[in-house]
Design an enzyme around this catalytic site. Structure first.
Site, PDB file in Angstrom:
ATOM      1  N   LYS A 119       0.849  -1.204   0.000  1.00  0.00           N
ATOM      2  CA  LYS A 119       0.000   0.000   0.000  1.00  0.00           C
ATOM      3  C   LYS A 119       0.871   1.236   0.000  1.00  0.00           C
ATOM      4  CE  LYS A 119       0.748   1.069   4.637  1.00  0.00           C
ATOM      5  NZ  LYS A 119       1.539   2.183   5.132  1.00  0.00           N
ATOM      6  N   ASP A 147      -2.711  -2.126  10.484  1.00  0.00           N
ATOM      7  CA  ASP A 147      -2.980  -1.991   9.049  1.00  0.00           C
ATOM      8  C   ASP A 147      -3.635  -3.237   8.441  1.00  0.00           C
ATOM      9  OD1 ASP A 147      -1.656   0.371   9.312  1.00  0.00           O
ATOM     10  OD2 ASP A 147       0.128  -0.220   8.186  1.00  0.00           O
TER      11      ASP A 147
HETATM   12  O1  C5P Z   1      -0.191  -1.908  15.094  1.00  0.00           O
HETATM   13  P1  C5P Z   1       1.217  -2.129  14.662  1.00  0.00           P
HETATM   14  O2  C5P Z   1       1.859  -3.281  15.375  1.00  0.00           O
HETATM   15  O3  C5P Z   1       1.370  -2.202  13.177  1.00  0.00           O
HETATM   16  O4  C5P Z   1       2.041  -0.835  15.094  1.00  0.00           O
HETATM   17  C1  C5P Z   1       3.441  -0.814  15.187  1.00  0.00           C
HETATM   18  C2  C5P Z   1       3.867   0.272  16.169  1.00  0.00           C
HETATM   19  O5  C5P Z   1       3.613   1.555  15.607  1.00  0.00           O
HETATM   20  C3  C5P Z   1       3.093   0.262  17.476  1.00  0.00           C
HETATM   21  O6  C5P Z   1       3.733  -0.522  18.443  1.00  0.00           O
HETATM   22  C4  C5P Z   1       3.083   1.707  17.887  1.00  0.00           C
HETATM   23  O7  C5P Z   1       4.294   2.017  18.538  1.00  0.00           O
HETATM   24  C5  C5P Z   1       3.080   2.458  16.580  1.00  0.00           C
HETATM   25  N1  C5P Z   1       1.740   2.901  16.156  1.00  0.00           N
HETATM   26  C6  C5P Z   1       1.159   3.988  16.765  1.00  0.00           C
HETATM   27  N2  C5P Z   1      -0.076   4.415  16.340  1.00  0.00           N
HETATM   28  C7  C5P Z   1      -0.713   3.790  15.337  1.00  0.00           C
HETATM   29  C8  C5P Z   1      -0.135   2.685  14.687  1.00  0.00           C
HETATM   30  C9  C5P Z   1       1.109   2.273  15.122  1.00  0.00           C
HETATM   31  O8  C5P Z   1       1.724   4.578  17.698  1.00  0.00           O
HETATM   32  N3  C5P Z   1      -1.898   4.249  14.935  1.00  0.00           N
END
Ligand code: C5P
Length: 310
Positions: A19, A145
Site C-alpha cells: 500500500k 494496518d
Molecule cells: O499496530 P502495529 O503493530 O502495526 O504498530 C506498530 C507500532 O507503531 C506500534 O507498536 C506503535 O508504537 C506504533 N503505532 C502507533 N499508532 C498507530 C499505529 C502504530 O503509535 N496508529
C-alpha cells in the site's frame, strides 16, 4: 515427527499487495500508547506472494527464501494464524511459503498485507466461513494496518488505522515508488513524534485535489504528518525528500512511517528529470506502480461478496 502425508491438497496462491499512504494525519497520542490517525490508504500492483497448503495435524510451518524475514513469533503471518486458531478453536494446521518483494521497514505494509492474505486464505482452507467484518476484527489484533488489506482498494483508515471506510477514488492511476536502501522502524517514528507535531488536517481537501487530477493541487494537499519525525530518526530521509522535490515531481510524499516515498510525475520530461534526480542519489531504486482497486465503481457491498467466492 512430521510425515510428508500430513500436508494435503493443492497450494493456494494469494497476491499480497503493498500500500501507499496518499495522506496521513496524526490526531494525537492515545492512553494506550497508539496514535489516532486519519489516512488514505491505496493498494498498488506490487507485492508479495503467499502460498498456503492445508496441514492436518495443527502445525504451522513458515518458509521464506528471502533473507532478513523473521520466521518466529514476531512474523505477522504466524500471529494471524494463531489469532484465527484462538478465535475458532480449529484443530487444523497450515504450511505457508512467503515470497517477499515488499521491502521491510519501508512503510508499504508488507507484513500486514501478508497477514491479511493469510487470514483470507486460512479462512477458506480451514472452512471457517468468517465474514469480512469478523476477519477484520481478528486482523486488528494482529496489526493496525491488517483490516485495510482485508478490504483492499482505496480506504480512509481511522482510529489507530483499524477503522476502515472503503472509498471510490478517481484520479491518477500510476505513481513512482522511490525505494532507498535504508529501513525505518514504525515504532521509533511514532515515539519521536511530539504532541506539537500532531494536527487536525482533514482528508477532504486532499480527496478533492486527487479527484481533480491537478498536479499542483495534489502536490499541495498530499501530506504525511510523520515526515518530520522520520527525518529525525533517519537524517538521510530528509536529503532524499529535498532531492526529489528539486527534481520537479508534481508531488512527493512519504508512505506510512517511511522509508519509501511516492512521487507523482507525469509526462516524458518530468519522468526523465525524476529518473535523473534518483540516479544521482546512488543506491536508490525507482519503480513505476499502478494503484489497484478491483472494487472501484462497484457498490461497497461487493467487497463483502468477494469473500463468499473465496
Ligand atoms: O499496530 P502495529 O503493530 O502495526 O504498530 C506498530 C507500532 O507503531 C506500534 O507498536 C506503535 O508504537 C506504533 N503505532 C502507533 N499508532 C498507530 C499505529 C502504530 O503509535 N496508529
Amino acid at each position: 515427527m512430521t510425515q510428508p502425508h500430513e500436508s494435503v491438497g493443492e497450494w493456494q496462491v494469494l497476491f499480497a499487495p503493498a500500500k501507499v499512504n496518499l495522506f496521513l494525519e496524526v490526531r494525537g497520542r492515545r492512553a494506550d500508547g497508539y496514535h489516532d490517525l486519519v489516512s488514505i490508504f491505496h493498494e498498488i500492483d506490487f507485492g508479495d506472494t503467499v502460498r498456503l497448503r492445508l496441514w492436518r495435524d495443527g502445525k504451522t510451518l513458515l518458509h521464506c527464501r528471502q533473507g532478513g524475514v523473521p520466521l518466529g513469533g514476531e512474523n505477522l503471518v504466524l500471529r494471524a494464524v494463531d489469532a484465527l486458531r484462538e478465535a475458532t478453536g480449529s484443530p487444523l494446521g497450515v504450511e505457508i511459503e512467503l515470497e517477499k518483494r515488499i521491502p521491510l521497514g519501508g512503510g508499504l505494509g508488507g507484513g500486514s498485507s501478508d497477514a491479511a492474505a493469510t487470514l483470507r486464505g486460512v479462512n477458506s482452507l480451514w472452512g471457517l466461513g468468517k465474514s469480512l467484518a469478523e476477519l477484520a476484527d481478528i486482523g486488528a489484533t494482529v496489526g493496525s494496518d491488517v483490516p485495510f488489506f482485508l478490504y483492499g482498494g482505496a480506504c480512509r483508515c481511522e482510529g489507530r488505522g483499524e477503522r476502515v471506510t472503503p472509498l471510490c477514488l478517481q484520479g491518477p492511476a500510476e505513481l513512482w515508488l522511490i525505494l532507498p536502501p535504508w529501513s525505518i522502524s514504525t515504532a521509533r517514528v511514532f515515539q519521536t513524534l511530539t504532541a506539537a507535531e500532531t494536527g487536525e488536517r482533514s482528508s477532504e481537501a486532499f480527496l478533492r485535489a486527487w479527484a481533480s487530477s491537478d498536479g499542483v493541487a495534489i502536490g499541495r494537499e498530499a501530506f504525511n504528518r510523520l515526515e518530520a519525525a522520520a527525518f529525525r530518526v533517519e537524517p538521510r530521509q530528509r536529503d532524499l525528500h529535498h532531492a526529489l522535490r528539486a527534481s520537479g515531481a508534481e508531488a512527493v510524499c512519504m508512505s506510512g512511517s517511511g522509508s519509501v516515498v511516492w512521487a507523482l510525475a507525469r509526462g516524458a520530461e518530468r519522468i526523465e528529470a525524476l529518473r535523473e534526480g534518483v540516479a544521482r542519489l546512488g543506491d536508490v531504486r525507482m519503480l513505476g506502480v499502478r494503484l489497484i482497486d478491483e472494487t472501484a465503481g462497484k457498490e461497497s457491498s461487493w467487497r463483502l461478496q468477494r469473500y463468499a467466492s473465496d
